[in-house]
Design a protein around this motif. Structure first.
Motif, short mmCIF file in Angstrom:
data_model
loop_
_atom_site.label_atom_id
_atom_site.label_comp_id
_atom_site.label_asym_id
_atom_site.label_seq_id
_atom_site.Cartn_x
_atom_site.Cartn_y
_atom_site.Cartn_z
N VAL A 1 -59.81 27.71 124.31
CA VAL A 1 -60.37 26.35 124.17
C VAL A 1 -59.38 25.47 123.40
N ASN A 2 -58.81 26.01 122.32
CA ASN A 2 -57.80 25.25 121.57
C ASN A 2 -56.61 24.90 122.48
N GLY A 3 -56.20 25.85 123.30
CA GLY A 3 -55.09 25.60 124.22
C GLY A 3 -55.41 24.51 125.23
N VAL A 4 -56.64 24.51 125.73
CA VAL A 4 -57.07 23.47 126.68
C VAL A 4 -57.06 22.11 125.99
N ILE A 5 -57.56 22.06 124.77
CA ILE A 5 -57.55 20.80 124.01
C ILE A 5 -56.10 20.36 123.79
N GLY A 6 -55.24 21.29 123.44
CA GLY A 6 -53.83 20.96 123.23
C GLY A 6 -53.18 20.37 124.47
N ARG A 7 -53.56 20.86 125.62
CA ARG A 7 -52.99 20.33 126.87
C ARG A 7 -53.44 18.90 127.15
N GLN A 8 -54.48 18.45 126.46
CA GLN A 8 -54.98 17.09 126.65
C GLN A 8 -54.42 16.10 125.64
N VAL A 9 -53.67 16.58 124.67
CA VAL A 9 -53.21 15.73 123.56
C VAL A 9 -52.41 14.52 124.06
N ASP A 10 -51.52 14.73 125.00
CA ASP A 10 -50.69 13.62 125.46
C ASP A 10 -51.51 12.49 126.08
N ARG A 11 -52.69 12.79 126.58
CA ARG A 11 -53.56 11.75 127.15
C ARG A 11 -54.12 10.83 126.08
N PHE A 12 -54.27 11.36 124.86
CA PHE A 12 -55.00 10.62 123.82
C PHE A 12 -54.15 10.25 122.60
N LYS A 13 -52.92 10.70 122.55
CA LYS A 13 -52.14 10.52 121.32
C LYS A 13 -51.87 9.06 120.96
N HIS A 14 -52.00 8.15 121.90
CA HIS A 14 -51.74 6.74 121.59
C HIS A 14 -53.02 5.96 121.24
N LYS A 15 -54.13 6.65 121.24
CA LYS A 15 -55.40 6.00 120.88
C LYS A 15 -55.47 5.81 119.37
N ARG A 16 -56.08 4.75 118.96
CA ARG A 16 -56.18 4.42 117.55
C ARG A 16 -56.95 5.48 116.76
N TRP A 17 -57.94 6.09 117.37
CA TRP A 17 -58.79 7.07 116.70
C TRP A 17 -58.16 8.47 116.64
N PHE A 18 -57.07 8.68 117.34
CA PHE A 18 -56.47 10.01 117.40
C PHE A 18 -56.01 10.44 116.00
N PRO A 19 -56.40 11.67 115.57
CA PRO A 19 -56.20 12.04 114.16
C PRO A 19 -54.79 12.50 113.78
N VAL A 20 -53.87 12.61 114.73
CA VAL A 20 -52.53 13.13 114.44
C VAL A 20 -51.50 12.08 114.85
N SER A 21 -50.53 11.84 113.98
CA SER A 21 -49.50 10.84 114.28
C SER A 21 -48.46 11.42 115.23
N GLU A 22 -47.70 10.54 115.84
CA GLU A 22 -46.61 10.95 116.73
C GLU A 22 -45.59 11.80 115.97
N LEU A 23 -45.33 11.44 114.73
CA LEU A 23 -44.38 12.20 113.91
C LEU A 23 -44.89 13.63 113.67
N GLN A 24 -46.18 13.77 113.36
CA GLN A 24 -46.75 15.09 113.14
C GLN A 24 -46.68 15.94 114.41
N LEU A 25 -46.93 15.32 115.56
CA LEU A 25 -46.82 16.04 116.83
C LEU A 25 -45.38 16.49 117.08
N HIS A 26 -44.45 15.61 116.78
CA HIS A 26 -43.03 15.94 116.96
C HIS A 26 -42.63 17.12 116.08
N LYS A 27 -43.07 17.11 114.83
CA LYS A 27 -42.76 18.21 113.91
C LYS A 27 -43.38 19.52 114.39
N ALA A 28 -44.62 19.45 114.86
CA ALA A 28 -45.30 20.65 115.35
C ALA A 28 -44.57 21.22 116.57
N ARG A 29 -44.14 20.35 117.47
CA ARG A 29 -43.39 20.81 118.65
C ARG A 29 -42.08 21.46 118.23
N ASN A 30 -41.39 20.86 117.28
CA ASN A 30 -40.12 21.43 116.82
C ASN A 30 -40.31 22.79 116.17
#
Length: 149
Positions: free
Chosen positions: A52-81
């Motif tokens: 379920v976490n993996g499925v949610i993770g696959r949806q992150v790019d759809r919502f990452k630019h929404k104002r309510w999204f709880p993780v910043s682009e920088l945090q996502l970049h760091k997590a990917r790295n």
């Protein structure tokens, strides 16, 4: 009923919900229920919760630019790295407290192939539950009271 409760508790524990499947597993193991089935249902539930976490993770790019999204682009970049540094093998650590659930979420963000995801996460979770059962058996003295061959 005990197995179903264990399955759902383990499932919830793998998501971001607060649940402690190790306590329930330990209690059921000390009551003499068949250990293989306890291990199986706990591992299956916890692994599917991570899916379920993996499925949610696959949806992150759809919502990452929404104002309510709880993780910043920088945090996502760091997590990917960080994930790229160790690769999909890091999913073996999906059982760890605190970092395990976000790790499986990042595995979804990184689109780890599902078969690899399930196998790696399942191995880690299965080993953790085997360890919990072993600790309970040692603590209760059940392992030492079994007849030796």
């Amino acid at each position: 009923m005990a197995y179903l409760t264990l399955f759902f508790t383990a499932f919830a524990a793998a998501t971001l919900l607060p649940a402690y499947s190790e306590l329930l597993l330990g209690t059921l193991a000390s009551q003499g229920l068949p250990l293989f089935w306890l291990w199986f249902w706990a591992t299956l539930g916890n692994t599917l919760g991570s899916v379920v976490n993996g499925v949610i993770g696959r949806q992150v790019d759809r919502f990452k630019h929404k104002r309510w999204f709880p993780v910043s682009e920088l945090q996502l970049h760091k997590a990917r790295n960080r994930f790229n540094r160790y690769g999909q093998w890091s999913l073996l650590l999906g059982w760890l407290p605190i970092v395990g659930d976000p790790l499986t979420l990042v595995g979804g963000i990184m689109r780890v192939p599902w078969l690899n995801f399930v196998i790696l996460v399942g191995i880690g979770k299965g080993l953790r539950y085997a360890f919990v059962i072993w600790v309970v058996l040692e603590a209760t003295g059940f392992a030492s009271s079994a007849p030796s061959p």
